[in-house]
Design a protein around this motif. Sequence first.
Motif, short mmCIF file in Angstrom:
data_model
loop_
_atom_site.label_atom_id
_atom_site.label_comp_id
_atom_site.label_asym_id
_atom_site.label_seq_id
_atom_site.Cartn_x
_atom_site.Cartn_y
_atom_site.Cartn_z
N THR A 181 -13.37 -15.10 8.47
CA THR A 181 -14.45 -15.96 7.78
C THR A 181 -13.49 -17.00 6.66
OG1 THR A 181 -16.23 -14.78 7.78
CG2 THR A 181 -16.20 -15.97 6.00
N PRO A 182 -12.50 -16.33 5.77
CA PRO A 182 -11.80 -17.48 5.00
C PRO A 182 -10.96 -18.52 5.61
CG PRO A 182 -10.89 -15.15 4.83
CD PRO A 182 -12.23 -14.98 5.57
N LEU A 183 -10.41 -17.97 6.74
CA LEU A 183 -9.70 -18.93 7.44
C LEU A 183 -10.25 -19.91 8.13
CD1 LEU A 183 -7.24 -16.15 9.22
CD2 LEU A 183 -6.74 -17.34 7.09
N SER A 184 -11.69 -19.62 8.73
CA SER A 184 -12.38 -20.74 9.37
C SER A 184 -12.64 -21.59 8.41
CB SER A 184 -13.64 -19.83 10.08
OG SER A 184 -14.29 -20.95 10.80
N GLN A 185 -13.08 -21.12 7.25
CA GLN A 185 -13.59 -21.98 6.03
C GLN A 185 -12.47 -22.81 5.56
OE1 GLN A 185 -15.64 -19.13 3.48
NE2 GLN A 185 -17.38 -19.04 4.58
N MET A 186 -11.36 -22.43 5.74
CA MET A 186 -10.03 -23.44 5.40
C MET A 186 -9.91 -24.42 6.31
SD MET A 186 -6.45 -21.61 4.35
CE MET A 186 -7.24 -20.26 3.55
N VAL A 187 -9.79 -24.05 7.56
CA VAL A 187 -9.56 -25.08 8.61
C VAL A 187 -10.83 -25.96 8.86
CG1 VAL A 187 -9.46 -25.38 11.17
CG2 VAL A 187 -8.45 -23.65 9.99
N ARG A 188 -12.13 -25.51 8.75
CA ARG A 188 -13.08 -26.40 8.88
C ARG A 188 -13.50 -27.24 10.05
NH1 ARG A 188 -17.54 -25.12 5.97
NH2 ARG A 188 -18.21 -27.12 6.49
N PRO A 189 -13.26 -26.45 11.12
CA PRO A 189 -13.06 -26.90 12.50
C PRO A 189 -14.30 -27.68 13.11
CG PRO A 189 -13.58 -24.44 12.87
CD PRO A 189 -13.52 -24.79 11.53
N HIS A 190 -14.30 -28.64 13.96
CA HIS A 190 -15.22 -29.38 14.58
C HIS A 190 -15.74 -28.82 15.57
CE1 HIS A 190 -13.46 -32.36 11.95
NE2 HIS A 190 -14.23 -32.83 11.67
N ALA A 191 -14.82 -28.06 16.41
CA ALA A 191 -15.09 -27.12 17.75
C ALA A 191 -14.31 -25.98 17.60
CB ALA A 191 -14.82 -28.01 18.75
#
Length: 465
Positions: free
Chosen positions: A167-177
Amino acid sequence: MAEPLWTAAEIAAATGGTVRGDFTAGGVSIDTRSIEPGDLFVALAGVRDGHEFVAQALAAGASGALISQAVDGPGVLVADTFKALEALGEAARVRAPQARRGAVTGSVGKTSVTQAIRAGLERAGRSHSSVKSYNNHIGVPLTLARMPRDTERAVFEIGMNHADEITPLSQMVRPHAVAITTVGPVHVENFPDGEIGVARAKAEIFTGLEPGGIAVLNADNPWFEFLKDEAHKAGAHVRSFGRAEACDAQLVDFEPYPGGARVKARLHGKALDFTLLQSGFHWGPNSMAVLLMLEALDVTLDDSLASLGGFHPLEGRGAEREIAIAGGAFTLVDESYNANPVSMQAAIATLGARATKGRRIVALTDMLELGADSPRYHAELAEPLAAAAIDRVYCAGPYMKSLWDALPSTRRGGYADTAAELAPQVARDVEPGDLVMVKGSNGSKAGAVTAALKALDVRSAGASA
């Protein structure tokens, strides 16, 4: 002159730090062993405090350091270097709003898929990506902090051992895909509810997805419907890959041959026929995931197919080499970096489909983090080994003893408590024409067997003499 990755003032602004000696940085490093001239050295706390290595880093060419205590030399002083690294990563993302970002997770294949996507992004323009397996709470912000401000496309690998790590890593990256390669019994010892816990943890990657983002999911996986529902809850558009006709990327056929494979597929109904430098069966679905991710990151189909066709197997993840020995040569398939029940069965099936003049031999070391069912997972490999007509099986480790006990005597090659003890047994047995695969979890040191087999190469011995 190229624009610096970071100025001291930018680092201070991003981290809330104080400049102590002006400098510019062309890269970011946390390891003095890999410092490049002009890097920013981040003094993280670990087994040893990174501040002990600042002088060494500067001597090796670092232009400055990110520090939380006064040291000699230029740097930016912050309250907490780890939190500052996270802040630097987020600042890198914010200052590059034009960058299309992708993220990959999964129980199997995430590093190879990430690197294959990286190859496609490189063909399409200014790109950035994870290196090696930089996929954890340090690797992800470090990769972000290294992203140049003019990046057009980027891809990040995101891993986990426990819940609430992605969760925190995805929220850091903010990916489009995002892509989830597959979900299987990996790290299950850390999940009391078993595989569903792993699936929930992988679904955390949707939490950082940009609004209207794309989720690339494996329709052949038992957890597809669960993951699809979770993706839809997060507002994602789902793209599926797998064998079914309904898949956005349908794998129609996968024909392996020595050193590669021919793939027949349909992408949104359009027939595709292309080749890979990968022969593992898992590269059928992997290539479908790569095509969908590259499409989502605005890479043309021509560039996607060209990059896939030229993508070489990674060391420890299917790389092959011919080892010259007296009387001929044998083929070594190096799968020593990682293993779990899903990847192990796929690798064994691939080996069984290969033509060989000699024997099919496997050297297997323990699969780790499988919890109480570990003996069963290991013993159950006896069936796919028989189905693949593997001639000789070598096993190392306390968990692989369960497989050894389940094998018929005709298939047993040798057993040892450790990979280091097994290595000479395998090295003594190989003959010209053999096809040999080494596979196991990195923590069970399967690489020791690979190293022993590579050391047999008479060409290498002659070159070093």
